[in-house]
Scaffold this motif. Structure first.
Motif, PDB file in Angstrom:
ATOM      1  N   THR A  37       0.822  -1.220   0.000  1.00 49.86           N
ATOM      2  CA  THR A  37       0.000   0.000   0.000  1.00 49.86           C
ATOM      3  C   THR A  37       0.849   1.260   0.000  1.00 49.86           C
ATOM      4  N   TYR A  40      -0.161   4.046  -2.457  1.00 49.07           N
ATOM      5  CA  TYR A  40      -1.575   4.406  -2.564  1.00 49.07           C
ATOM      6  C   TYR A  40      -1.737   5.914  -2.397  1.00 49.07           C
ATOM      7  N   ASP A  43      -8.399   6.263  -1.884  1.00 46.27           N
ATOM      8  CA  ASP A  43      -9.121   5.065  -1.446  1.00 46.27           C
ATOM      9  C   ASP A  43     -10.483   4.948  -2.117  1.00 46.27           C
ATOM     10  N   HIS A  96      -6.296  -2.435  -6.171  1.00 47.16           N
ATOM     11  CA  HIS A  96      -4.892  -2.137  -5.882  1.00 47.16           C
ATOM     12  C   HIS A  96      -4.346  -1.142  -6.911  1.00 47.16           C
ATOM     13  N   SER A  99      -6.014   2.372  -6.453  1.00 47.00           N
ATOM     14  CA  SER A  99      -5.511   3.047  -5.250  1.00 47.00           C
ATOM     15  C   SER A  99      -4.193   3.767  -5.512  1.00 47.00           C
TER      16      SER A  99
END
Length: 336
Positions: A37, A40, A43, A96, A99
């Motif tokens: 993550t 990222y 969200d 994924h 993000s």
């Protein structure tokens, strides 16, 4: 004496449960680096959809709330496996990517519904039609996206028969991509079917001529394969490499199953999918294995596509360690 025997029996019956509970667990997602993550930036994303499922012309595209490069973002064209038409099957991977700010296009190339499945399996199982649908649907999504899609920075990702289609994409004049990632590409559609089904389909499938179409691919190609893939076999991976004489580079990686703990890590044909979607679990098993999000997703398939998106050719994979400290069997370059 009876009490001792009873207690012994209970202990013996309970011991497998205890051993199962005490078995090492597989590694969690990596905390940093590719597949994690760390990169990222949002969200949330918006899902768009156009086209008719019954005609095999539906397309979904996913636009992150925050785009990778501010006003625009690179694009991942995501080609599903045979009959795996629901984005839910790959949603872990799609989310994924979103993000991190990437746009994802998911064209459906198989017809939906029972009648559509029958047509694509038994009446008009022409992979040339499948690829034409995928390209048309992708072009439709790109038109709708307009300037926010960085069409000079697109990566094509294909699983199973979708990998075969990605291999043939350039030869079919699909939208130009800068890199190709093949996840367990399956060159023979019948190998992804139970034997009783494949015997009925003998002579009904028109396969893509990957040997003629593959040489049109000139960009870097990465192949991600698992050693327990019984459908897209090692010999097929060799054929994929042979069909890409003009690729700027080719890297083939192999991930391995590991039974050190529970649940086991299984590098089979469905290792890159996260959910069974509309397909019953039993049927999915017959087509190559269970679909669940696990360490092979995070640390191998997610990480591999992440690295391709970052422009890397020579890749590294941190497969982590089991909870008892035992390292997971590492990924190798090439075939075992």
């Amino acid at each position: 004496m009876k009490k001792v025997l009873a207690a012994t029996l209970i202990l013996l019956l309970a011991s497998p449960v205890c051993l199962w509970a005490m078995a090492p667990s597989p590694p969690d997602p990596p905390e940093t680096g590719y597949g994690s993550t760390q990169f990222y930036i949002t969200d949330s994303y918006t899902e768009y959809e156009m086209g008719d499922s019954g005609d095999g012309e539906r397309v979904w595209w996913y636009v992150p709330e925050v785009l990778k490069n501010g006003d625009s973002a690179p694009v991942v064209i995501f080609l599903h496996g045979f009959l795996m038409v629901a984005p839910d099957i790959y949603m872990g991977h799609i989310e994924h990517l979103c993000s991190q700010g990437y746009i994802v296009i998911f064209p459906q190339f198989n017809k939906g519904g029972i009648s559509g499945v029958i047509q694509d399996m038994m009446l008009n199982a022409d992979q040339n039609d499948f690829l034409t649908r995928a390209i048309d649907a992708t072009n439709l999504a790109l038109t709708q996206l307009g300037g926010i899609a960085e069409t000079d920075d697109m990566v094509l990702y294909g699983h199973s028969v979708g990998g075969l289609m990605a291999l043939c994409w350039a030869g079919f004049d699909g939208p130009a991509v800068q890199r190709v990632v093949l996840a367990s590409p399956c060159l023979d559609n019948t190998e992804a079917m139970p034997s009783f089904v494949s015997s009925m389909m003998e002579g009904l499938i028109t396969n893509l001529d990957y040997e003629a179409l593959g040489p049109a691919t000139q960009c870097p190609v990465t192949i991600l394969w698992g050693n327990d893939d019984a459908l897209a076999t090692a010999s097929q991976m060799e054929s994929v490499v042979d069909a890409l004489p003009n690729a700027a580079s080719i890297r083939l990686y192999t991930a391995f199953s590991d039974d050190n703990g529970n649940p086991e890590i299984i590098a089979d044909h469905m290792a890159c999918a996260q959910d069974d979607g509309w397909m019953p679990s039993l049927l999915m098993d017959m087509f190559g294995g269970d679909c669940e999000e696990d360490s092979l997703d995070y640390r191998y398939f997610y990480a591999g596509l992440d690295q391709a998106l970052d422009g890397l050719i020579d890749m590294a994979f941190d497969m982590g360690a089991w909870s008892d400290g035992e390292p997971v069997v590492p990924v190798i370059e090439g075939l075992p």
